[in-house]
Design an enzyme around this catalytic site. Structure first.
Site, PDB file in Angstrom:
ATOM      1  CG  HIS A 251      10.332  -3.447   0.799  1.00  0.00           C
ATOM      2  ND1 HIS A 251       9.204  -2.761   1.223  1.00  0.00           N
ATOM      3  CD2 HIS A 251      11.169  -2.508   0.302  1.00  0.00           C
ATOM      4  CE1 HIS A 251       9.352  -1.464   0.985  1.00  0.00           C
ATOM      5  NE2 HIS A 251      10.519  -1.284   0.440  1.00  0.00           N
TER       6      HIS A 251
HETATM    7  O1  RIB Z   1       8.631  -3.005  -3.548  1.00  0.00           O
HETATM    8  C1  RIB Z   1       9.719  -3.651  -2.936  1.00  0.00           C
HETATM    9  C2  RIB Z   1      10.178  -4.812  -3.742  1.00  0.00           C
HETATM   10  O2  RIB Z   1      10.678  -4.358  -4.994  1.00  0.00           O
HETATM   11  C3  RIB Z   1      11.357  -5.578  -3.097  1.00  0.00           C
HETATM   12  O3  RIB Z   1      11.272  -6.924  -3.453  1.00  0.00           O
HETATM   13  C4  RIB Z   1      12.564  -4.946  -3.729  1.00  0.00           C
HETATM   14  O4  RIB Z   1      13.675  -5.850  -3.795  1.00  0.00           O
HETATM   15  C5  RIB Z   1      12.061  -4.671  -5.109  1.00  0.00           C
HETATM   16  O5  RIB Z   1      12.201  -5.869  -5.865  1.00  0.00           O
END
Ligand code: RIB
Ligand code: CA
Length: 313
Positions: A237
Protein backbone atom coordinates in the site's frame (compact mmCIF):
# COMPACT_ATOMS: atom_id res chain seq x y z
CA UNK A 1 15.05 19.00 -9.73
CA UNK A 2 14.49 17.10 -6.49
CA UNK A 3 11.04 17.53 -5.05
CA UNK A 4 11.01 18.40 -1.31
CA UNK A 5 8.79 15.99 0.63
CA UNK A 6 7.92 15.11 4.20
CA UNK A 7 6.83 11.53 4.81
CA UNK A 8 4.25 11.10 7.59
CA UNK A 9 4.24 7.46 8.60
CA UNK A 10 3.38 4.70 11.11
CA UNK A 11 6.03 2.03 10.36
CA UNK A 12 4.79 -0.66 9.75
CA UNK A 13 6.12 -3.16 7.23
CA UNK A 14 4.83 -1.49 4.07
CA UNK A 15 5.86 1.91 5.46
CA UNK A 16 9.42 0.50 5.80
CA UNK A 17 9.44 -0.56 2.14
CA UNK A 18 7.99 2.83 1.17
CA UNK A 19 10.80 4.64 3.02
CA UNK A 20 13.34 2.36 1.29
CA UNK A 21 11.89 3.37 -2.08
CA UNK A 22 11.82 7.06 -1.21
CA UNK A 23 15.42 6.98 -0.04
CA UNK A 24 16.64 5.12 -3.13
CA UNK A 25 14.80 7.39 -5.55
CA UNK A 26 16.80 10.11 -7.28
CA UNK A 27 13.71 12.32 -7.55
CA UNK A 28 12.75 13.03 -3.94
CA UNK A 29 14.44 15.30 -1.41
CA UNK A 30 13.24 13.97 1.93
CA UNK A 31 13.17 16.97 4.29
CA UNK A 32 11.99 14.87 7.22
CA UNK A 33 9.92 12.01 8.55
CA UNK A 34 7.03 12.55 10.96
CA UNK A 35 5.51 9.73 12.97
CA UNK A 36 1.89 9.09 13.91
CA UNK A 37 0.20 6.39 16.01
CA UNK A 38 -1.49 3.96 13.65
CA UNK A 39 -0.21 0.48 12.93
CA UNK A 40 1.32 0.53 16.41
CA UNK A 41 1.50 2.98 19.33
CA UNK A 42 3.46 6.19 18.80
CA UNK A 43 6.52 5.19 20.85
CA UNK A 44 6.99 2.02 18.76
CA UNK A 45 6.45 3.61 15.33
CA UNK A 46 8.76 6.49 16.30
CA UNK A 47 11.57 4.20 17.41
CA UNK A 48 10.98 2.13 14.25
CA UNK A 49 11.28 5.29 12.15
CA UNK A 50 14.55 6.29 13.86
CA UNK A 51 15.96 2.79 13.38
CA UNK A 52 14.84 2.65 9.72
CA UNK A 53 16.37 6.07 9.00
CA UNK A 54 19.69 4.83 10.42
CA UNK A 55 19.46 1.52 8.56
CA UNK A 56 18.82 3.33 5.27
CA UNK A 57 21.66 5.73 5.99
CA UNK A 58 19.13 8.50 5.52
CA UNK A 59 20.21 11.52 7.54
CA UNK A 60 16.94 13.40 8.01
CA UNK A 61 15.11 14.70 11.09
CA UNK A 62 12.34 12.64 12.67
CA UNK A 63 9.54 14.55 14.38
CA UNK A 64 7.16 12.75 16.69
CA UNK A 65 3.43 13.39 16.24
CA UNK A 66 0.09 12.31 17.62
CA UNK A 67 -0.21 9.45 20.10
CA UNK A 68 -3.95 9.08 19.41
CA UNK A 69 -6.58 10.16 16.88
CA UNK A 70 -8.34 13.52 17.26
CA UNK A 71 -11.42 12.01 18.90
CA UNK A 72 -11.18 8.23 18.78
CA UNK A 73 -9.22 5.72 20.81
CA UNK A 74 -5.95 4.51 19.26
CA UNK A 75 -6.31 1.00 17.90
CA UNK A 76 -3.24 -0.73 16.45
CA UNK A 77 -2.96 -3.16 13.56
CA UNK A 78 -0.11 -5.18 15.08
CA UNK A 79 -1.48 -8.47 13.71
CA UNK A 80 -0.64 -7.26 10.19
CA UNK A 81 2.83 -5.95 11.01
CA UNK A 82 4.16 -8.52 13.47
CA UNK A 83 5.81 -8.14 16.85
CA UNK A 84 7.63 -4.82 16.94
CA UNK A 85 5.86 -3.71 13.77
CA UNK A 86 8.49 -4.61 11.17
CA UNK A 87 7.52 -8.18 10.37
CA UNK A 88 9.86 -9.60 12.97
CA UNK A 89 12.84 -7.68 11.55
CA UNK A 90 14.92 -6.31 14.44
CA UNK A 91 17.06 -3.34 13.40
CA UNK A 92 19.93 -1.92 15.46
CA UNK A 93 18.57 0.66 17.92
CA UNK A 94 19.27 4.16 16.65
CA UNK A 95 21.34 6.42 18.88
CA UNK A 96 19.57 9.42 17.38
CA UNK A 97 16.60 11.14 18.97
CA UNK A 98 13.62 12.75 17.37
CA UNK A 99 13.62 16.55 17.15
CA UNK A 100 11.99 18.52 19.98
CA UNK A 101 9.38 20.05 17.69
CA UNK A 102 6.14 18.05 17.43
CA UNK A 103 5.30 16.82 13.93
CA UNK A 104 2.77 19.59 13.21
CA UNK A 105 5.22 22.39 14.04
CA UNK A 106 7.91 20.64 11.98
CA UNK A 107 5.57 20.33 8.97
CA UNK A 108 4.65 24.03 9.13
CA UNK A 109 8.27 25.14 9.50
CA UNK A 110 9.40 23.01 6.57
CA UNK A 111 6.49 24.32 4.47
CA UNK A 112 7.58 27.91 5.17
CA UNK A 113 11.20 27.08 4.25
CA UNK A 114 10.18 25.29 1.03
CA UNK A 115 8.24 28.38 -0.11
CA UNK A 116 5.26 26.50 -1.51
CA UNK A 117 7.18 23.56 -3.03
CA UNK A 118 6.74 21.12 -0.11
CA UNK A 119 4.69 17.97 -0.72
CA UNK A 120 3.38 15.71 2.04
CA UNK A 121 3.27 11.95 1.60
CA UNK A 122 0.96 10.55 4.29
CA UNK A 123 1.22 6.81 4.92
CA UNK A 124 -0.78 6.51 8.15
CA UNK A 125 -3.80 8.07 9.83
CA UNK A 126 -4.05 11.79 8.97
CA UNK A 127 -3.96 12.99 12.58
CA UNK A 128 -0.68 14.93 12.27
CA UNK A 129 -1.73 16.62 9.03
CA UNK A 130 -5.10 17.65 10.48
CA UNK A 131 -3.48 18.92 13.67
CA UNK A 132 -1.03 21.01 11.63
CA UNK A 133 -3.91 22.48 9.58
CA UNK A 134 -5.88 23.28 12.76
CA UNK A 135 -2.90 24.99 14.42
CA UNK A 136 -1.67 26.80 11.29
CA UNK A 137 -4.71 27.82 9.17
CA UNK A 138 -2.45 29.32 6.48
CA UNK A 139 -0.52 26.06 6.07
CA UNK A 140 -3.00 25.02 3.36
CA UNK A 141 -1.61 27.83 1.19
CA UNK A 142 1.97 26.68 1.75
CA UNK A 143 1.65 23.00 0.85
CA UNK A 144 1.94 22.09 -2.84
CA UNK A 145 -0.09 18.90 -2.45
CA UNK A 146 -0.72 15.88 -0.25
CA UNK A 147 -0.52 12.32 -1.54
CA UNK A 148 -2.06 9.98 1.01
CA UNK A 149 -2.39 6.24 1.18
CA UNK A 150 -5.93 5.75 2.41
CA UNK A 151 -9.58 5.31 1.62
CA UNK A 152 -11.42 3.25 -0.93
CA UNK A 153 -14.29 3.80 -3.32
CA UNK A 154 -15.18 0.15 -2.85
CA UNK A 155 -14.80 -2.14 0.17
CA UNK A 156 -12.53 -1.63 3.16
CA UNK A 157 -9.81 -3.62 4.89
CA UNK A 158 -10.42 -2.59 8.53
CA UNK A 159 -14.19 -2.93 8.19
CA UNK A 160 -16.16 -3.99 5.12
CA UNK A 161 -16.59 -0.28 4.35
CA UNK A 162 -13.42 1.52 5.51
CA UNK A 163 -9.68 1.39 4.87
CA UNK A 164 -7.52 1.39 8.03
CA UNK A 165 -5.78 4.81 7.81
CA UNK A 166 -9.04 6.68 7.30
CA UNK A 167 -10.99 4.45 9.72
CA UNK A 168 -8.39 5.09 12.45
CA UNK A 169 -9.02 8.86 12.42
CA UNK A 170 -12.00 9.82 10.22
CA UNK A 171 -12.30 13.29 11.75
CA UNK A 172 -8.70 14.05 10.79
CA UNK A 173 -9.33 12.79 7.27
CA UNK A 174 -12.43 14.99 7.01
CA UNK A 175 -10.38 18.07 7.99
CA UNK A 176 -7.74 17.27 5.37
CA UNK A 177 -10.36 16.54 2.69
CA UNK A 178 -12.07 19.89 3.41
CA UNK A 179 -8.79 21.88 3.42
CA UNK A 180 -8.74 22.76 -0.27
CA UNK A 181 -5.16 21.48 -0.60
CA UNK A 182 -4.62 19.47 -3.83
CA UNK A 183 -5.07 15.85 -2.71
CA UNK A 184 -4.07 12.62 -4.40
CA UNK A 185 -5.75 9.54 -2.95
CA UNK A 186 -3.91 6.24 -3.26
CA UNK A 187 -6.59 3.98 -1.84
CA UNK A 188 -7.39 0.31 -1.89
CA UNK A 189 -8.86 0.70 -5.39
CA UNK A 190 -5.27 1.08 -6.54
CA UNK A 191 -3.21 -0.79 -3.97
CA UNK A 192 -5.21 -3.98 -4.49
CA UNK A 193 -4.48 -3.74 -8.22
CA UNK A 194 -0.78 -2.89 -8.05
CA UNK A 195 0.10 -6.01 -6.07
CA UNK A 196 3.22 -8.17 -6.12
CA UNK A 197 2.68 -11.79 -7.13
CA UNK A 198 5.02 -14.61 -6.09
CA UNK A 199 7.08 -14.35 -9.29
CA UNK A 200 7.46 -10.57 -8.85
CA UNK A 201 8.74 -11.12 -5.31
CA UNK A 202 11.28 -13.63 -6.56
CA UNK A 203 12.39 -11.18 -9.27
CA UNK A 204 12.70 -8.32 -6.77
CA UNK A 205 14.71 -10.47 -4.37
CA UNK A 206 17.15 -11.48 -7.11
CA UNK A 207 18.26 -7.85 -7.40
CA UNK A 208 21.55 -6.96 -5.78
CA UNK A 209 21.21 -3.89 -3.56
CA UNK A 210 22.02 -3.03 0.05
CA UNK A 211 18.55 -3.90 1.34
CA UNK A 212 17.92 -7.26 -0.36
CA UNK A 213 18.21 -9.33 2.83
CA UNK A 214 15.88 -7.16 4.92
CA UNK A 215 13.49 -6.85 1.98
CA UNK A 216 13.36 -10.64 1.81
CA UNK A 217 12.20 -10.85 5.45
CA UNK A 218 9.64 -8.06 4.94
CA UNK A 219 8.16 -9.52 1.74
CA UNK A 220 8.09 -13.08 3.08
CA UNK A 221 6.32 -11.79 6.21
CA UNK A 222 3.73 -10.04 4.04
CA UNK A 223 3.27 -13.20 1.97
CA UNK A 224 2.47 -15.12 5.16
CA UNK A 225 0.07 -12.45 6.44
CA UNK A 226 -1.80 -12.30 3.13
CA UNK A 227 -1.81 -16.09 2.74
CA UNK A 228 -3.70 -16.26 6.06
CA UNK A 229 -6.62 -14.51 4.33
CA UNK A 230 -6.30 -16.59 1.18
CA UNK A 231 -4.43 -13.99 -0.87
CA UNK A 232 -1.49 -15.29 -2.98
CA UNK A 233 -0.34 -11.75 -3.68
CA UNK A 234 1.11 -8.88 -1.62
CA UNK A 235 -0.23 -5.32 -1.74
CA UNK A 236 2.47 -2.77 -0.88
CA UNK A 237 0.00 0.00 0.00
CA UNK A 238 2.48 2.65 1.17
CA UNK A 239 5.22 1.81 -1.34
CA UNK A 240 2.74 2.35 -4.16
CA UNK A 241 1.80 5.73 -2.72
CA UNK A 242 5.48 6.77 -2.72
CA UNK A 243 5.96 5.33 -6.22
CA UNK A 244 3.02 7.46 -7.45
CA UNK A 245 4.86 10.58 -6.25
CA UNK A 246 8.15 9.48 -7.86
CA UNK A 247 6.44 8.76 -11.18
CA UNK A 248 3.41 11.03 -11.66
CA UNK A 249 2.37 8.98 -14.71
CA UNK A 250 2.06 5.75 -12.71
CA UNK A 251 -1.61 6.11 -11.78
CA UNK A 252 -4.73 7.20 -13.63
CA UNK A 253 -6.65 9.70 -11.50
CA UNK A 254 -10.21 10.94 -11.53
CA UNK A 255 -11.19 14.22 -9.88
CA UNK A 256 -14.11 13.83 -7.51
CA UNK A 257 -16.09 15.28 -4.63
CA UNK A 258 -15.02 13.23 -1.64
CA UNK A 259 -16.54 12.93 1.81
CA UNK A 260 -15.56 10.88 4.85
CA UNK A 261 -18.16 9.17 7.05
CA UNK A 262 -17.69 10.26 10.67
CA UNK A 263 -21.17 9.89 12.19
CA UNK A 264 -22.21 6.27 11.63
CA UNK A 265 -20.29 3.69 13.67
CA UNK A 266 -21.04 1.01 11.07
CA UNK A 267 -19.78 3.13 8.17
CA UNK A 268 -17.07 4.94 10.19
CA UNK A 269 -14.21 5.99 7.89
CA UNK A 270 -15.98 5.05 4.66
CA UNK A 271 -14.88 7.36 1.83
CA UNK A 272 -17.42 8.30 -0.80
CA UNK A 273 -16.28 10.08 -3.96
CA UNK A 274 -18.87 11.42 -6.41
CA UNK A 275 -18.34 12.82 -9.89
CA UNK A 276 -18.33 16.65 -9.96
CA UNK A 277 -21.78 17.32 -11.40
CA UNK A 278 -23.44 20.70 -11.81
CA UNK A 279 -26.11 19.82 -9.28
CA UNK A 280 -23.44 18.59 -6.87
CA UNK A 281 -22.88 21.68 -4.74
CA UNK A 282 -19.66 20.29 -3.25
CA UNK A 283 -16.44 21.47 -4.86
CA UNK A 284 -14.22 18.71 -6.28
CA UNK A 285 -11.52 18.11 -3.64
CA UNK A 286 -9.63 14.88 -4.35
CA UNK A 287 -7.86 13.19 -7.26
CA UNK A 288 -8.64 9.52 -6.78
CA UNK A 289 -6.25 6.94 -8.21
CA UNK A 290 -8.45 4.43 -9.99
CA UNK A 291 -6.07 2.54 -12.23
CA UNK A 292 -2.45 1.47 -12.21
CA UNK A 293 -0.31 -0.48 -14.64
CA UNK A 294 0.87 -3.25 -12.34
CA UNK A 295 3.78 -4.21 -14.55
CA UNK A 296 4.90 -0.58 -14.66
CA UNK A 297 4.84 -0.39 -10.85
CA UNK A 298 6.93 -3.57 -10.54
CA UNK A 299 9.37 -2.26 -13.17
CA UNK A 300 9.68 1.04 -11.33
CA UNK A 301 10.11 -0.70 -7.95
CA UNK A 302 12.93 -2.90 -9.31
CA UNK A 303 14.60 -0.03 -11.17
CA UNK A 304 14.68 2.28 -8.17
CA UNK A 305 15.76 -0.39 -5.68
CA UNK A 306 18.59 -1.49 -7.95
CA UNK A 307 19.89 1.78 -9.36
CA UNK A 308 18.02 4.59 -7.65
CA UNK A 309 17.08 5.79 -11.12
CA UNK A 310 13.46 5.96 -12.13
CA UNK A 311 13.41 3.84 -15.29
CA UNK A 312 12.15 5.51 -18.45
CA UNK A 313 9.21 3.43 -19.39
O1 RIB B 1 -4.70 0.15 4.79
C1 RIB B 1 -3.31 0.13 4.59
C2 RIB B 1 -2.63 1.16 5.42
O2 RIB B 1 -2.81 0.86 6.80
C3 RIB B 1 -1.10 1.20 5.22
O3 RIB B 1 -0.65 2.51 5.41
C4 RIB B 1 -0.58 0.31 6.31
O4 RIB B 1 0.74 0.67 6.72
C5 RIB B 1 -1.55 0.61 7.41
O5 RIB B 1 -1.11 1.79 8.06
CA1 CA C 1 1.17 2.96 6.97
Amino acid sequence: MHRPVIIDTDPGVDDFIALMLAKQSDRLEIRGVTTVAGNLPLEIVTQNALNIIDFLDLHVPVAKGASKPLKRQQESAEAFHGKGGLGGVVLPISQNRYVLQPAWDFIDEQARQAEGRLELIALGPLTNVATALLKYPDLKKRLKCITFMGGSTGGGNRTPYAEFNIWADPEAAQIVWESGIPLRMVGLDITLKGVLKAQDIQDVLRLEHPYTLVLRYLLEFLQQVNARVGQDFVPLHDALAVASVIDAQLLDYTLGCGIVETESEVYRGRTIVRKPLLENRQQPNVWVGLDVDREQFIHLLKGILQTGQTPNL
